[in-house]
Design an enzyme around this catalytic site. Structure first.
Site, PDB file in Angstrom:
ATOM      1  N   GLY A  47     -40.394 -46.177  11.859  1.00  0.00           N
ATOM      2  CA  GLY A  47     -41.314 -46.422  12.964  1.00  0.00           C
ATOM      3  C   GLY A  47     -41.382 -47.938  13.139  1.00  0.00           C
ATOM      4  CG  ASP A 271     -37.860 -48.005  17.991  1.00  0.00           C
ATOM      5  OD1 ASP A 271     -38.074 -46.898  18.520  1.00  0.00           O
ATOM      6  OD2 ASP A 271     -37.947 -48.214  16.769  1.00  0.00           O
ATOM      7  CE  LYS A 282     -35.556 -41.775  16.278  1.00  0.00           C
ATOM      8  NZ  LYS A 282     -34.443 -42.396  15.488  1.00  0.00           N
TER       9      LYS A 282
END
Ligand code: MRU
Length: 383
Positions: A47, A271, A282
């Protein structure tokens, strides 16, 4: 208990091993640079914000190790016992951590922050002793500066997640009221952007967890998130623990639940957000955004400002991690599910086109399209 923390002695990092969840809740202690790098690569800690927090503590622990009487005098070609040597070693260690996963900008952001704090301490010592322009702060003082910065990154992340949760909850209540929706608010989420991926509330799960505390009803559909199943293993685990209604679906069922009117909004983490709003998250996220557009469902990216990278003009500039094909062929299966040696393409992230994103919800507020202006204004305002 915190799922990422510095050990009592301050010379190692303790994490909840996410690769074992939900079957086993096991804390592991990481002491060497190789163990720390491995934990990031193997997704024992994962994460975007979480790997940043972890990297901060990793550098704090490695700094503390440099205070030992027989301190490690070299790393990755750097060596020395002076402040300069200390910083060179730490910088080389930071480069190793940064390279462990390329996509989430939070990792390099946190490493650079800790290194900057250490350098500032080094220069402060020199200023304090003007008679000796090369006066050393000493390893202990530099290590304390690293630990302070790492703790600050962690604390700030908690505050950012709470603020993201508040903005997101207000937004989704408004959107669902305007749409005349009654009953639990249906949210589709992908991967895991909850407390395990950050600290406390998480990002994409923040409005839901905060809503649960305030008596707002949600029903979450969690994509399983092939190939590493962060949705199945982690998102459902976190939401069940929090008492939120959650239904697990395979990734290819998203269109079906949207078509049935079960989804009022899609919430995903990020991200890295490029300057124009293109967002890496993702693998599978961009497909959801395309579907949401088709069905007229708002699609939100939720993330801290530490995930915004104005040095990346567009999504095409974001490096995308590619992982071991074995994750597709055989991981999580009793027997391999594909012919031996079949070639696989396994990018860990994809980029969602900015034009498909209804809003980017940060701790400072919600940015809207066109993002070049709104993200720029957001960062400018906080200078
Ligand atoms: O490969 P992972 O599990 O680290 O991927 C995580 C994600 O894609 C998350 O959505 C993202 O890091 C945001 S976490 C708040």
């Amino acid at each position: 208990m915190e799922h990422i923390r510095l050990s009592e002695a301050g010379d190692s990092v303790v994490i909840l091993d996410q690769s074992l969840l939900p079957l086993e809740e096991k804390y592991i202690e990481l002491t060497t640079l190789e163990e720390m790098e491995g934990a990031i690569k193997k997704l024992q800690v994962r994460g975007a914000p979480a790997i940043g927090i972890f990297a901060g503590y990793a550098l704090a622990a490695l700094s503390k190790q440099q205070c030992r009487p027989k301190a490690i005098s070299s790393c990755c070609g750097a060596s020395g016992t002076s402040d300069e040597g200390f910083v060179q070693i730490l910088q080389a260690q930071g480069e190793v951590l940064k390279a462990a996963r390329p996509t989430a900008v939070n990792l390099s952001w946190a490493v650079d922050r800790v290194l900057h704090a250490v350098r500032v301490e080094m220069f402060r010592a020199r200023k304090e002793d003007p008679m000796r322009p090369n006066a050393n702060a000493g390893a202990r003082r530099l290590a304390e500066a690293a630990a302070r910065e790492a703790a600050a990154i962690h604390e700030e992340d908690k505050a950012m997640c709470k603020a993201i949760a508040e903005h997101g909850l207000t937004e989704i209540q408004k959107v669902s009221a305007e749409g005349g929706h009654s009953g639990p608010i249906g949210i589709l989420t992908h991967c895991n952007a909850g407390p395990l991926a950050t600290s406390e509330y998480g990002t994409a799960l923040g409005p839901i967890l905060l809503g649960e505390e305030q008596g707002v009803d949600f029903h979450v559909f969690a994509d399983e998130t092939r190939p590493l199943l962060q949705g199945a293993r982690l998102t459902t685990y976190e939401l069940q623990k929090a008492g939120v209604d959650v239904t697990l679906i395979c990734d290819n069922m998203a269109s079906s639940v949207m078509q049935k009117g079960l989804i009022q909004a899609v919430f995903v983490g990020c991200d890295r957000v490029a300057a124009n709003g293109d967002t890496a998250n993702k693998i599978g996220t961009s497909g959801l955004a395309v579907l949401a557009k088709h069905y007229g469902i708002p699609f939100y990216v939720l993330g801290p400002s530490s995930s915004i990278d104005l040095n990346c003009p567009t999504g095409a500039d974001i490096p995308i991690e590619e992982r071991d094909p074995e994750e597709i062929r055989s991981k999580f299966y009793e027997k391999p599910m594909a012919p031996e040696g079949v070639s696989c393409f396994n990018p860990s992230f994809d980029v969602t086109d900015a034009a498909l994103i209804t809003g980017i919800i940060t701790e400072k507020g919600i940015c809207r399209y066109p993002y070049t202006e709104s993200l720029g204004a957001l960062t400018e305002a906080s200078k």
